[in-house]
Design a protein around this motif. Structure first.
Motif, short mmCIF file in Angstrom:
data_model
loop_
_atom_site.label_atom_id
_atom_site.label_comp_id
_atom_site.label_asym_id
_atom_site.label_seq_id
_atom_site.Cartn_x
_atom_site.Cartn_y
_atom_site.Cartn_z
N ASP A 1 90.01 65.86 66.02
CA ASP A 1 90.54 65.77 64.66
C ASP A 1 92.01 66.18 64.63
O ASP A 1 92.47 67.00 65.44
CB ASP A 1 89.76 66.67 63.71
CG ASP A 1 88.34 66.18 63.47
OD1 ASP A 1 88.09 64.98 63.70
OD2 ASP A 1 87.50 67.00 63.05
N ASP A 2 92.75 65.60 63.69
CA ASP A 2 94.12 66.07 63.46
C ASP A 2 94.11 67.55 63.11
O ASP A 2 93.14 68.07 62.53
CB ASP A 2 94.76 65.32 62.29
CG ASP A 2 95.05 63.86 62.61
OD1 ASP A 2 94.86 63.44 63.77
OD2 ASP A 2 95.48 63.14 61.69
N GLU A 3 95.20 68.23 63.48
CA GLU A 3 95.36 69.63 63.11
C GLU A 3 96.63 69.81 62.30
O GLU A 3 97.66 69.21 62.62
CB GLU A 3 95.40 70.53 64.36
CG GLU A 3 94.07 70.66 65.07
CD GLU A 3 94.10 71.68 66.21
OE1 GLU A 3 95.07 72.47 66.28
OE2 GLU A 3 93.16 71.68 67.03
N HIS A 4 96.55 70.61 61.27
CA HIS A 4 97.70 70.99 60.46
C HIS A 4 97.62 72.52 60.35
O HIS A 4 97.06 73.05 59.39
CB HIS A 4 97.66 70.32 59.09
CG HIS A 4 97.58 68.83 59.16
ND1 HIS A 4 98.69 68.03 59.30
CD2 HIS A 4 96.51 67.99 59.15
CE1 HIS A 4 98.31 66.76 59.34
NE2 HIS A 4 97.00 66.71 59.25
N HIS B 1 101.85 70.07 62.86
CA HIS B 1 101.00 68.91 62.60
C HIS B 1 100.79 68.18 63.93
O HIS B 1 101.77 67.77 64.57
CB HIS B 1 101.67 67.98 61.58
CG HIS B 1 102.12 68.70 60.35
ND1 HIS B 1 101.30 68.92 59.26
CD2 HIS B 1 103.32 69.27 60.05
CE1 HIS B 1 101.98 69.59 58.33
NE2 HIS B 1 103.21 69.81 58.78
N HIS C 1 103.25 65.13 67.45
CA HIS C 1 103.43 66.37 66.71
C HIS C 1 104.74 66.37 65.93
O HIS C 1 105.69 65.66 66.27
CB HIS C 1 103.40 67.58 67.65
CG HIS C 1 104.46 67.55 68.72
ND1 HIS C 1 104.33 66.81 69.90
CD2 HIS C 1 105.68 68.13 68.80
CE1 HIS C 1 105.41 66.96 70.63
NE2 HIS C 1 106.26 67.75 69.99
N VAL D 1 100.22 64.67 72.83
CA VAL D 1 99.80 64.86 71.45
C VAL D 1 101.00 64.61 70.52
O VAL D 1 102.06 65.20 70.69
CB VAL D 1 99.23 66.28 71.24
CG1 VAL D 1 99.02 66.58 69.77
CG2 VAL D 1 97.92 66.43 72.01
N ARG E 1 98.37 65.27 66.28
CA ARG E 1 97.41 64.16 66.31
C ARG E 1 97.16 63.77 67.76
O ARG E 1 98.07 63.40 68.50
CB ARG E 1 97.94 62.97 65.51
CG ARG E 1 97.11 61.69 65.67
CD ARG E 1 97.45 60.67 64.60
NE ARG E 1 96.96 61.13 63.28
CZ ARG E 1 97.13 60.43 62.15
NH1 ARG E 1 97.78 59.27 62.17
NH2 ARG E 1 96.65 60.89 61.02
N TRP E 2 95.89 63.85 68.15
CA TRP E 2 95.50 63.51 69.51
C TRP E 2 95.23 62.01 69.62
O TRP E 2 94.55 61.42 68.75
CB TRP E 2 94.22 64.27 69.90
CG TRP E 2 94.46 65.67 70.37
CD1 TRP E 2 94.35 66.13 71.64
CD2 TRP E 2 94.83 66.80 69.57
NE1 TRP E 2 94.63 67.48 71.69
CE2 TRP E 2 94.94 67.91 70.44
CE3 TRP E 2 95.10 66.99 68.20
CZ2 TRP E 2 95.29 69.18 69.99
CZ3 TRP E 2 95.46 68.25 67.76
CH2 TRP E 2 95.56 69.32 68.64
#
Length: 301
Positions: free
Chosen positions: A240-243, A226, A260, A258, A228-229
């Protein structure tokens, strides 16, 4: 942000660095379970991926496989994550043997690792070897130095000189010690014990690193990273957030700055190894955390 039971909550903070660079970077992935190997030869199959300061070479070796480095620029590590993986290391007129479930630190210069029965081996290099950089499918992502990571500086040489060092991974847990951490002049690895069952989602650990990447090597299980930038001044650079769900074996390179955390979702055992280059100062300042700290001095603070 750590749960109060997480030992990393005791890490000393450091003085704030310069304001975040208005140029952040994508995560990098090496999905070895999916992507074709870079090398498929008499040694077996080998995949490569890099970060700014490190290179991971993950191999599923055939019996008798020999991995040789000639004129190696600096120290590197070789992880044998499984038991019953006999290996012989030779360098500088020295030899060392292992039955597996171990970590080698190999010196600069000429050296060789031979796996009698084959098995899994993970070699971890700094990015100071151009021939290995060229093997990485994601090399172009680091064609220019990432602006939020300082130029690579190795740590001081060991007072006893460079040599083969061999450590068993069979280290019992101790109260107050985080994971199983070793370092050399170029690399630090943290090899936690295997996790059983999925992670408790009420006790995750979102955090970030100001000026270094985290390499997360998944050896067993299904993981979700997970990320978040932070927002930049220019909204066109927002991310965008990545999961991202990955299986094993794989590498995820988490960019500097980032936020995480990672969760594991297998009903059985899961294992993730974290890799940093150069070694982390904050981990090194914690008494007892780095298992071979007496062999490798820290840089002047």
């Amino acid at each position: 942000m750590y749960d109060k039971a997480d030992l990393r909550s005791t890490l000393a903070g450091k003085a704030a660095s310069a304001a975040p660079v208005d140029q952040l970077y994508d995560a990098e992935y090496g999905l070895f379970y999916r992507d074709p190997p870079v090398e498929d030869d008499a040694n077996g199959k080998t995949w490569y991926v890099r970060g700014q300061n490190f290179i991971i070479a993950y191999s599923e070796a055939l019996p008798g496989a020999t991995f040789e480095r000639l004129g190696q620029a600096d120290e590197y590590m070789a992880l044998l994550p499984d038991a019953d993986t006999p290996a012989n290391a030779s360098a500088g007129g020295q030899e060392a043997q292992s039955d597996g479930y171990a970590l080698f630190i190999m010196p600069p210069g000429d050296g060789r690792l031979t796996l009698e029965k084959g098995g899994r081996i993970v070699r971890i290099f700094s990015a100071q070897s151009p021939d290995l950089v060229a093997k990485c499918p994601n090399a172009e992502a680091y064609a220019a130095q990432h602006a939020n990571i300082p130029a690579f500086q190795p740590w001081p040489q060991p007072p006893g000189g460079y040599k083969i060092r061999h450590y068993s991974l069979d280290v019992p847990a101790e109260p107050g010690r985080f994971g199983r951490i070793w370092r050399c002049t170029t690399i630090m690895v943290n090899i936690p014990n295997k996790q059983k069952g999925p992670r408790d989602l009420t006790k995750v650990s979102p955090h970030h690193h100001d000026d270094f990447e985290q390499c997360s090597l998944a050896l067993e299980g299904i993981w979700q990273h997970h990320m978040r930038w932070p927002w930049a001044v220019d909204m066109n650079k927002w991310h965008d957030d990545e999961h991202t769900e990955v299986q094993s074996p794989s590498v995820t390179v988490i960019p500097a700055q980032v936020i995480h955390t990672s969760t594991w979702h297998s009903p059985d055992e899961s294992q993730l190894v974290d890799i940093f280059a150069p070694p982390r100062v904050d981990f090194s300042l914690k008494p007892g955390w780095v298992l071979n700290d007496s062999e490798y001095p820290m840089p002047p603070q």
